[in-house]
Structures are given as C-alpha cells and as structure tokens.
Scaffold this motif. Structure first.
Motif, mmCIF file in Angstrom:
data_model
loop_
_atom_site.group_PDB
_atom_site.id
_atom_site.type_symbol
_atom_site.label_atom_id
_atom_site.label_comp_id
_atom_site.label_asym_id
_atom_site.label_seq_id
_atom_site.Cartn_x
_atom_site.Cartn_y
_atom_site.Cartn_z
ATOM 1 N N LEU A 293 2.206 4.812 0.739
ATOM 2 C CA LEU A 293 2.059 5.799 1.808
ATOM 3 C C LEU A 293 3.024 6.919 1.481
ATOM 4 C CD1 LEU A 293 2.105 3.649 5.063
ATOM 5 C CD2 LEU A 293 0.247 5.116 4.314
ATOM 6 N N CYS B 284 -7.073 -0.978 4.626
ATOM 7 C CA CYS B 284 -7.068 -1.565 3.283
ATOM 8 C C CYS B 284 -6.147 -2.776 3.143
ATOM 9 C CB CYS B 284 -6.732 -0.506 2.236
ATOM 10 S SG CYS B 284 -5.430 0.612 2.690
ATOM 11 N N TRP B 285 -5.614 -3.254 4.246
ATOM 12 C CA TRP B 285 -4.714 -4.398 4.171
ATOM 13 C C TRP B 285 -5.319 -5.529 4.971
ATOM 14 C CZ3 TRP B 285 -0.757 -7.025 7.201
ATOM 15 C CH2 TRP B 285 0.176 -7.699 6.417
ATOM 16 N N ASP B 286 -5.431 -6.738 4.377
ATOM 17 C CA ASP B 286 -6.218 -7.774 5.044
ATOM 18 C C ASP B 286 -5.444 -9.055 5.340
ATOM 19 O OD1 ASP B 286 -5.860 -8.708 2.542
ATOM 20 O OD2 ASP B 286 -7.981 -8.990 2.082
ATOM 21 N N PHE C 137 5.632 -2.956 10.208
ATOM 22 C CA PHE C 137 4.403 -3.130 10.964
ATOM 23 C C PHE C 137 4.473 -4.452 11.705
ATOM 24 C CE2 PHE C 137 3.411 -0.577 7.203
ATOM 25 C CZ PHE C 137 2.871 0.546 7.797
ATOM 26 N N ILE D 161 0.834 -1.189 0.000
ATOM 27 C CA ILE D 161 0.000 0.000 0.000
ATOM 28 C C ILE D 161 0.878 1.253 0.000
ATOM 29 C CG2 ILE D 161 -1.610 1.306 1.434
ATOM 30 C CD1 ILE D 161 -2.496 -1.604 2.395
ATOM 31 N N ASN E 298 -3.045 -13.352 9.571
ATOM 32 C CA ASN E 298 -4.314 -14.078 9.513
ATOM 33 C C ASN E 298 -4.136 -15.582 9.652
ATOM 34 O OD1 ASN E 298 -5.894 -11.825 9.292
ATOM 35 N ND2 ASN E 298 -5.939 -11.838 7.055
ATOM 36 N N GLU F 80 -4.393 3.745 9.217
ATOM 37 C CA GLU F 80 -4.704 3.957 7.806
ATOM 38 C C GLU F 80 -4.483 2.690 6.990
ATOM 39 O OE1 GLU F 80 -2.860 6.571 4.115
ATOM 40 O OE2 GLU F 80 -2.391 7.116 6.185
ATOM 41 N N VAL F 81 -3.358 2.022 7.280
ATOM 42 C CA VAL F 81 -3.019 0.828 6.527
ATOM 43 C C VAL F 81 -3.978 -0.312 6.855
ATOM 44 C CG1 VAL F 81 -1.260 -0.920 6.144
ATOM 45 C CG2 VAL F 81 -0.604 1.459 6.328
#
Lengths: 127, 127
Positions: free
Chosen positions: A94, B104-106, A117, A92, A122, B100-101
């Motif tokens: 930034l 949209c990040w899954d 991060f 993403i 998941n 923010e991330v």
DNA sequence: GTGGGTGCAAATACTTTGCAACCGA
DNA sequence: TCGGTTGCAAAGTATTTGCACCCAC
C-alpha cells in the motif's frame, strides 16, 4: 554496546523466528527453544529478543497482551483477529500515507506508518 | 451484563477523559481523579475504564508500556513519539485502506484499520 | 432491601534485572 | 584471561480479582 559474541541460544531463537509464519510471544519462543535447550531460561529469551530487535534483525509487535516477535522486518501491515488474538501478515503493498500526512500535520515529523487491521480471521469464522 | 448504576467515580473519570486532548494512562487518570476522590483506588479506575471501553464511550490504545485511553471514539489515527512516548491525535482524514485490502486478502474479513505513525514530536525536537 | 460499585489488598501476567557461573574469542 | 552470555531467582510494572462494606435505585 559491547562487541557481540556468538551464542547458540541466540542463534536458535533467531532461526526459530525465521522459520515461523506467525508472530510468537516470548513465552511461545521459550517453550519451543526449550526442546533444544532444556535449561534455557525465560530471561535469556527476553534478553536475546530485545537484542535482536535493537540489531534490527527482528521486530517487536505490541498488541493486547504479550508482545509478539516477527522476523520479517520489511515494512508490512498486520491483521489482528479480535477473537483468537492471532496476528497475521498483510503483505499487500500500500502506498505509505506518511508522506501525505506530513504535508499537513505539524506536531512532529512522521518517520514511519504502521497499519493495523482488525477483524475475525477465517479460522475463527469456521468455528 | 447487569444493569448499570450511577457512580460519581465513573462520571468523574469519564469527564476527565473528555476534557483531555492527550491520552492518559490508567495511572495518570488515577492521580488526577484522586484530587477529587482521595480514597479512590486504582482497581476502581481500571474497572471503570474497562467498562467505558465495553460501552464504547472511550477507546483503549495499546502502545509500548501502559495502555492509554481516549475519549474520542470516532476513527482517527495516532502519532507516537519515539522519544517521550506521548501519543497525539492525527485528525487528518485519510481514505480507509481496509476496503482496498479486503479485495485481495483472504485470511479474514477486515472490519477496521488503525494507522499508527511513529517519529519524534516537536516538543522533543526542541530539547 | 437488593444488587451493583468501591476500597483494599492479594494475585496475576508480562518483562526486566542482579549475580555468580559459564563459555566464546 | 577477558568480558559477553547464561540460568536462576527476585524484583518491577501493568492489570485483574476476591471480598466485605457501601450506596443508588
């Protein structure tokens, strides 16, 4: 540095990394490449990974434990799973905060910003 | 974990880190603490540093080469000098991009964001 | 006295390096 | 042939661990 010479081993390591979505350690690269070159040594893998990093063809990611290697050299961030240790790309876009920080920080000139991060991925959440 | 017992060595390591502005490696801690405890061992230093990290009293910073330790646990960023390897605090507040991330990040839930800046520090520029 | 902490040394994990043989240009 | 590259093993660096003894509680 001396003039680079072609080597099948290096080519194979490079292709292997380009085909992976994750960020293997030197040892993972070694295990996989060994299927094609049963006699390749860990030293050769390390030497070629360092060389490719110097050439800017791959990048090294320093995390806890062994270093990881990433064929995607375009600036992007990483997600590190605190449970299984896997490293995932965060593609993403930034805005790079380096410029903003440079305006008010005077200890040195910031050339690059890397964002890391942390959380639980998941896959680990399912188990 | 078992009940913590007081130790002069651990106390000393903790105080040493609290007094430093930089981010010493385990070996730097060892060298300094040895002036006060000539018989302290590197193993003890590592054991106590790990323990303090677990307790959340200090944080470990993984960079190229040896890990570094930081008594400032409040979220902040770091500047790593590409020439001398020193690590400096960047106390400038920046909005945490994690939120923010996350939108949209899954691939997992981001709990924390660490920003690492790279460049050449002023000290190295002078030489 | 009990159990956590320490010093010491050995072990482990990761990475680099010296060297002779090998191979690409 | 020349010099970069490889395989192998040994060395190097960073960190962890087993164990007997020590010390805080």
């Amino acid at each position: 540095m001396a003039v680079l010479k072609y080597s099948r081993q290096r080519e194979s390591i490079k292709n292997y990394l380009y085909d992976r979505e994750d960020h293997p350690t030197a040892d993972m690269v070694y295990s996989s490449i060994r299927e094609q070159f049963p006699n390749i040594s860990l030293g050769t893998v390390y030497r070629n990974l360092s060389l490719l990093v110097e050439l800017g063809e791959i990048q090294k990611i320093t995390t806890e434990g062994a270093d990881r290697f990433d064929a995607r050299v375009a600036p992007h961030s990483h997600f590190v799973c605190r449970q299984c240790g896997s490293v995932l790309d965060v593609m993403i876009p930034l805005d790079n905060p380096a410029e903003e920080v440079n305006r008010c920080w005077d200890q040195g000139e910031i050339e690059e910003c890397r964002m890391n991060f942390y959380g639980i991925c998941n896959h680990c959440k399912k188990n």
